[in-house]
Design an enzyme around this catalytic site. Structure first.
Site, PDB file in Angstrom:
ATOM      1  N   ALA A  71     -17.257 -44.463   1.958  1.00 54.87           N
ATOM      2  CA  ALA A  71     -17.870 -44.896   3.210  1.00 54.87           C
ATOM      3  C   ALA A  71     -17.221 -44.138   4.363  1.00 54.87           C
ATOM      4  CB  ALA A  71     -17.647 -46.391   3.379  1.00 54.87           C
ATOM      5  N   GLU A 120     -18.566 -45.748  -6.340  1.00 52.69           N
ATOM      6  CA  GLU A 120     -19.468 -46.899  -6.554  1.00 52.69           C
ATOM      7  C   GLU A 120     -20.906 -46.425  -6.770  1.00 52.69           C
ATOM      8  OE1 GLU A 120     -17.893 -48.939  -2.983  1.00 52.69           O
ATOM      9  OE2 GLU A 120     -17.643 -50.671  -4.316  1.00 52.69           O
ATOM     10  N   GLU A 155      -9.852 -48.043  -1.588  1.00 52.02           N
ATOM     11  CA  GLU A 155     -10.075 -48.920  -0.429  1.00 52.02           C
ATOM     12  C   GLU A 155      -8.829 -49.713  -0.036  1.00 52.02           C
ATOM     13  OE1 GLU A 155     -12.234 -48.317  -2.793  1.00 52.02           O
ATOM     14  OE2 GLU A 155     -14.288 -48.327  -2.037  1.00 52.02           O
ATOM     15  N   GLY A 188     -16.848 -45.777  -1.940  1.00 47.87           N
ATOM     16  CA  GLY A 188     -18.310 -45.896  -2.036  1.00 47.87           C
ATOM     17  C   GLY A 188     -18.929 -44.756  -2.829  1.00 47.87           C
TER      18      GLY A 188
HETATM   19  C1  3H9 Z   1     -15.256 -47.229   1.138  1.00 48.91           C
HETATM   20  O1  3H9 Z   1     -15.761 -46.352   0.520  1.00 48.91           O
HETATM   21  C2  3H9 Z   1     -15.756 -48.636   1.174  1.00 48.91           C
HETATM   22  C3  3H9 Z   1     -16.813 -48.891   0.156  1.00 48.91           C
HETATM   23  O2  3H9 Z   1     -16.302 -49.675  -0.875  1.00 48.91           O
HETATM   24  C4  3H9 Z   1     -18.046 -49.514   0.780  1.00 48.91           C
HETATM   25  C5  3H9 Z   1     -17.832 -50.859   1.361  1.00 48.91           C
HETATM   26  C6  3H9 Z   1     -19.042 -51.493   1.949  1.00 48.91           C
HETATM   27  N1  3H9 Z   1     -14.615 -41.332   6.364  1.00 48.91           N
HETATM   28  O3  3H9 Z   1      -8.143 -35.776   4.426  1.00 48.91           O
HETATM   29  P1  3H9 Z   1      -8.743 -34.506   4.891  1.00 48.91           P
HETATM   30  C7  3H9 Z   1     -12.383 -36.807   7.300  1.00 48.91           C
HETATM   31  S1  3H9 Z   1     -13.861 -46.944   2.075  1.00 48.91           S
HETATM   32  C8  3H9 Z   1     -14.557 -40.621   7.493  1.00 48.91           C
HETATM   33  O4  3H9 Z   1      -7.983 -33.719   5.875  1.00 48.91           O
HETATM   34  P2  3H9 Z   1      -8.445 -33.391   2.266  1.00 48.91           P
HETATM   35  C9  3H9 Z   1     -10.934 -36.723   7.763  1.00 48.91           C
HETATM   36  O5  3H9 Z   1     -10.685 -37.648   8.804  1.00 48.91           O
HETATM   37  C10 3H9 Z   1     -13.543 -45.218   1.897  1.00 48.91           C
HETATM   38  N2  3H9 Z   1     -13.905 -39.442   7.609  1.00 48.91           N
HETATM   39  O6  3H9 Z   1      -9.168 -33.560   3.671  1.00 48.91           O
HETATM   40  C11 3H9 Z   1     -10.864 -35.281   8.212  1.00 48.91           C
HETATM   41  O7  3H9 Z   1     -11.474 -35.204   9.492  1.00 48.91           O
HETATM   42  P3  3H9 Z   1     -10.943 -34.184  10.585  1.00 48.91           P
HETATM   43  C12 3H9 Z   1     -12.925 -44.881   0.608  1.00 48.91           C
HETATM   44  C13 3H9 Z   1     -13.292 -38.981   6.518  1.00 48.91           C
HETATM   45  O8  3H9 Z   1      -9.184 -32.354   1.554  1.00 48.91           O
HETATM   46  C14 3H9 Z   1     -11.766 -34.559   7.218  1.00 48.91           C
HETATM   47  O9  3H9 Z   1     -12.636 -35.549   6.678  1.00 48.91           O
HETATM   48  N3  3H9 Z   1     -12.546 -43.490   0.586  1.00 48.91           N
HETATM   49  C15 3H9 Z   1     -13.319 -39.666   5.306  1.00 48.91           C
HETATM   50  O10 3H9 Z   1      -6.968 -33.239   2.482  1.00 48.91           O
HETATM   51  C16 3H9 Z   1     -11.014 -33.896   6.092  1.00 48.91           C
HETATM   52  O11 3H9 Z   1     -10.169 -34.866   5.482  1.00 48.91           O
HETATM   53  C17 3H9 Z   1     -11.348 -43.060   1.022  1.00 48.91           C
HETATM   54  O12 3H9 Z   1     -10.519 -43.827   1.426  1.00 48.91           O
HETATM   55  C18 3H9 Z   1     -14.013 -40.902   5.251  1.00 48.91           C
HETATM   56  N4  3H9 Z   1     -14.102 -41.607   4.110  1.00 48.91           N
HETATM   57  O13 3H9 Z   1      -8.612 -34.777   1.511  1.00 48.91           O
HETATM   58  C19 3H9 Z   1     -11.118 -41.570   0.974  1.00 48.91           C
HETATM   59  N5  3H9 Z   1     -12.605 -38.963   4.378  1.00 48.91           N
HETATM   60  O14 3H9 Z   1     -11.087 -32.824   9.993  1.00 48.91           O
HETATM   61  C20 3H9 Z   1     -10.560 -41.073   2.278  1.00 48.91           C
HETATM   62  C21 3H9 Z   1     -12.179 -37.856   5.014  1.00 48.91           C
HETATM   63  O15 3H9 Z   1     -11.747 -34.481  11.773  1.00 48.91           O
HETATM   64  N6  3H9 Z   1     -10.375 -39.646   2.308  1.00 48.91           N
HETATM   65  N7  3H9 Z   1     -12.590 -37.863   6.298  1.00 48.91           N
HETATM   66  O16 3H9 Z   1      -9.482 -34.560  10.787  1.00 48.91           O
HETATM   67  C22 3H9 Z   1      -9.393 -39.002   1.670  1.00 48.91           C
HETATM   68  O17 3H9 Z   1      -8.589 -39.590   0.976  1.00 48.91           O
HETATM   69  C23 3H9 Z   1      -9.274 -37.528   1.854  1.00 48.91           C
HETATM   70  O18 3H9 Z   1      -9.955 -37.185   3.022  1.00 48.91           O
HETATM   71  C24 3H9 Z   1      -9.863 -36.680   0.701  1.00 48.91           C
HETATM   72  C25 3H9 Z   1      -9.887 -35.188   1.101  1.00 48.91           C
HETATM   73  C26 3H9 Z   1      -8.956 -36.887  -0.524  1.00 48.91           C
HETATM   74  C27 3H9 Z   1     -11.266 -37.089   0.385  1.00 48.91           C
END
Ligand code: 3H9
Length: 707
Positions: free
Chosen positions: A65, A108, A128, A105
């Site tokens: 998400a 999911e 999450e 998500g």
């Molecule tokens: C969820 O899914 C809830 C569900 O159950 C539904 C419920 C109803 N959203 O980390 P990076 C941005 S909760 C928005 O540097 P990497 C990040 O801010 C979610 N933005 O890259 C950055 O922006 P900027 C569950 C996001 O390659 C850019 O993308 N998922 C999101 O080192 C690059 O990110 C998570 O918790 C996001 N979800 O790592 C995963 N993800 O360039 C969260 C990233 O402006 N994300 N951005 O600074 C991560 O863990 C890492 O970003 C990932 C990539 C491993 C994916």
């Protein structure tokens, strides 16, 4: 659908290929879930389509998400229209094709699809909990049905990223395709294969794997017990367990309803807000406002470390862990042998504990090459100097490096406080010199402070920041100056904890307050662990340099009476042989009382709140001075440093975020009152006063210009 649509649909010979294209990581931002739903409905409505493939454009499947949407007002989902429900209801099979990340998500959606195919480098997970919530789109209900409640709970409560091979073993991935294969083509081939399979395999219809919960009735309580220490003060990990418990005790739809209720309880909790803040702060810290983004980085293939002491060895281990060949230099054979032995025995401990395989230990050891001459490191792309914290010794090393290193090599110094310019000026290439401050133990702690010397070139700094990330650290930029940013902001905390002891608080009381607040270990027990002689030596040095330096007579007395901490079985606490548990020691209480009497310091009692505020407000005030002097870019960078360098509880966001929760005017009022009572060391930072007067939170503070 337009070429630039967030979700595209193509009919490729009867297979509907749905491509999600929302860079950088295909988060489910507004428009994406709607686009997927529309595409699945289109595929179902089109008689020429037999099956569908869901795939991500760019570097990932779907990272989850859009975290920025949490905490904002959104219309409640209309039942039956959510992506996972529409996928469940699809009459035609859908194959999820996973590369990069399928997280939250994203996973999911893959679980609601009928088949999952992935490349080996892909990672899947339900992280999450790390942002204080739980999987809210059926993940807590489908995953236990697919892999059993125990394995599902382990994944959901830890939030870890599971590599595709392991996910295949667990049953999350049906098929792996070679990294070099065309994933899209492989998924299309699979879709053709399963096009006529009926009934469609829907995880929601399965309950065979839920039997574990019946045969192991204590499963959920055992899980709650096992996380009690690390999940202290938090709700999300327990809600995750409750949701999986619901999967095992309720029909699917009721379980999903329960999951939703639990999700709603968490979304706006203080813990979730703080963890979201920390997530974005850790991404913001990589942005350097005064260094252009497109600054070319210097290539780093080979590294050298000068000094094989505890710090140098830990740094070498950090490089080896991430596959960098590293030369470890020590001129004396004896010191080199000792250093290598220390590295090997650290690895052996990890192997014994099961956190490292024997083969991985050997792989890492092979990457660390012991050398005894500066000429042996001359061709390395980067050198990290990690010798004794003595200026003349460091200056000497930099003179030598200047003589031997190839042009363009990066010369970094690992110091916790010595002026970087001294080392830079010992060379004829100060532009190539910067500080890279590792935190002890260097192979464990995540924080990596990159310190800007007066003449450090932009690419020296940008490459330093990138290097930290490459070896698994969180890099943060700091201005030059005594203690840089992290240790300087932590300094007053260390002073206040000692002064409160003089005034009548006991180490065990202070430690309990901080552990209850969320630190994994109290500050006095931490000092015992590091060794009290370290602080003693640096106090002696500082007293010699500055006659006004505030002495710490009780801490000094402990060291002078042979209490050096855990290593001597006694420090602020006493320790049983072979056990690291700190026990309060009446002898220390007596020593404190006697010393305070001798010094004429009145004894009084402290409330827990006063202890907490005295320690942390002192640091907030110093952090404001750091910002005021322009030594840090943002208050949130200081939070990142406290989270990754000092064990500050993540679910409280960080020092400055926590203080914002109390309110700047209140923090300022208290600091001003302590200024009246205790004198100059509590003089409020000008910036803090301005923020208090204008009602501006610390995290919106504009720093001064020095950096
Ligand atoms: C969820 O899914 C809830 C569900 O159950 C539904 C419920 C109803 N959203 O980390 P990076 C941005 S909760 C928005 O540097 P990497 C990040 O801010 C979610 N933005 O890259 C950055 O922006 P900027 C569950 C996001 O390659 C850019 O993308 N998922 C999101 O080192 C690059 O990110 C998570 O918790 C996001 N979800 O790592 C995963 N993800 O360039 C969260 C990233 O402006 N994300 N951005 O600074 C991560 O863990 C890492 O970003 C990932 C990539 C491993 C994916």
């Amino acid at each position: 659908m337009a070429e630039d649509a967030l979700v595209r649909f193509e009919n490729l010979g009867g297979i509907g290929v749905i491509t999600i294209d929302n860079p950088p990581v295909n988060a489910l931002s507004p428009g994406v879930p709607e686009g997927i739903v529309e595409a699945v409905e289109r595929g179902n409505a089109d008689p020429t389509i037999k099956a569908m493939v869901l795939i991500g454009a760019g570097r990932s499947f779907i990272a989850g998400a859009d975290i920025r949407q949490f905490g904002t007002r959104r219309p409640p989902p209309v039942p039956g229209t959510r992506t996972h429900e529409v996928l469940d209801a699809s009459a035609k099979p859908v194959v999820a094709a996973i590369h990069g990340y399928a997280l939250g998500g994203g996973l999911e959606i893959a679980l609601a699809s009928h088949y999952r195919v992935a490349v080996p480098s892909a990672k899947v997970g339900l992280p999450e909990v790390l942002i204080g919530i739980l999987p809210g789109s059926g993940g807590t209900q489908r995953l236990p049905r697919l892999i059993g409640p125990k394995a599902a709970m382990e994944m959901i409560v830890s939030g870890r990223h599971v590599p595709a091979e392991e996910a295949k073993g667990l049953g999350i991935i049906d098929e792996l395709v070679a990294e070099s294969a065309d994933l899209r083509q492989a998924a299309i081939a699979m879709a053709r294969c399963v096009a006529d399979t009926r009934p469609l395999p829907r995880i929601r219809d399965r309950d065979d794997r839920l039997a574990d919960s019946k045969t192991e009735p204590g499963l959920f309580d055992a899980m709650r017990k096992s996380i009690a220490r690390r999940a202290r003060n938090q709700k999300a990990p327990y809600h995750c367990i409750a949701a999986v418990e619901a999967a095992c005790s309720m029909p699917f739809d009721e379980g999903t309803q329960r999951e939703r209720e639990l999700f709603d309880e968490l979304e706006n909790s203080a813990e979730a807000r703080a963890l979201r803040y920390a997530f974005f702060a850790e991404r913001e810290v990589a942005k350097l406002p005064d260094i252009p983004r497109e600054t070319p980085l210097r290539p780093i293939e080979t590294a050298a470390i000068v000094g094989a002491g505890t710090m140098g060895g830990g740094i070498a281990m950090s490089f080896a862990e991430f596959g960098f060949p590293v030369k470890l230099l020590e001129v004396s054979q004896e010191a080199l042998d000792r250093g290598l032995q220390r590295i090997r025995s650290n690895y052996e401990t990890s192997v014994r504990r099961g956190s490292l395989t024997e083969a991985e230990m050997e792989r890492r050891l092979k990457l660390i090459e012991p050398v005894r001459s500066f000429d042996d490191i001359a061709r390395c792309d980067v050198v990290v100097e990690a010798v004794f914290e003595r200026i003349p010794v460091k200056e000497e090393v930099f003179k030598k490096l200047d003589e031997v290193m190839k042009p363009g090599a990066l010369l970094y110094t690992n110091t916790s406080g010595i002026d970087i310019d001294i080392m830079a000026n010992a060379t004829k290439r100060p532009q190539d010199v910067a500080g890279t401050h590792f935190f002890a133990p260097a192979n464990v702690m995540k924080l990596f402070e990159v310190v800007k010397g007066t003449k450090s070139a932009p690419d020296t700094l940008a490459t330093g920041m990138a290097l930290g990330r490459k070896i698994g650290k969180i890099s943060a930029m700091a201005g030059n100056g005594d203690g840089f940013v992290a240790n300087r902001s932590r300094g007053p905390f260390g002073i206040e904890m000692n002064i409160m002891i003089e005034e009548g608080a006991l180490p065990e009381q202070v430690d309990k307050v901080m552990v209850d607040f969320g630190y994994p270990i109290g500050p006095f027990a931490t000092a015992d662990l590091s060794g009290l002689d370290i602080g003693y030596d640096s106090r002696q040095r500082r007293t010699a340099e500055n006659p006004n330096y505030r002495k710490m007579p009780i801490a000094d007395l402990l060291v002078e009476s042979g209490r050096l901490g855990q290593k001597t079985g006694a420090g602020w606490f006493r320790y049983e042989k072979g056990d690291r548990t700190p026990h309060p020691d009446p002898k220390v209480a007596r020593m404190i009382k006697e010393k305070a009497k001798e010094l004429g310091i009145e004894q009084r009692s402290f409330s827990d709140e006063e202890i907490l505020h005295r320690l942390l407000f002192a640091s907030v005030n110093e952090a404001c001075k750091i910002l005021e002097e322009g030594k840090a870019y943002r208050a949130s960078d200081i939070d990142v440093m406290w989270l990754n360098g000092f064990g500050f509880p993540r679910y409280r966001g960080g020092l400055m975020y926590w203080a914002d929760g109390i309110g700047v005017p209140e923090v300022y009022r208290q600091i001003a009152a302590w200024h009246q009572r205790y004198g100059e060391r509590w003089a409020p930072a000008l910036l803090l006063r301005q923020l208090a007067e204008t009602g501006t939170p610390l995290r919106e503070a504009k720093p001064g210009r020095a950096m």
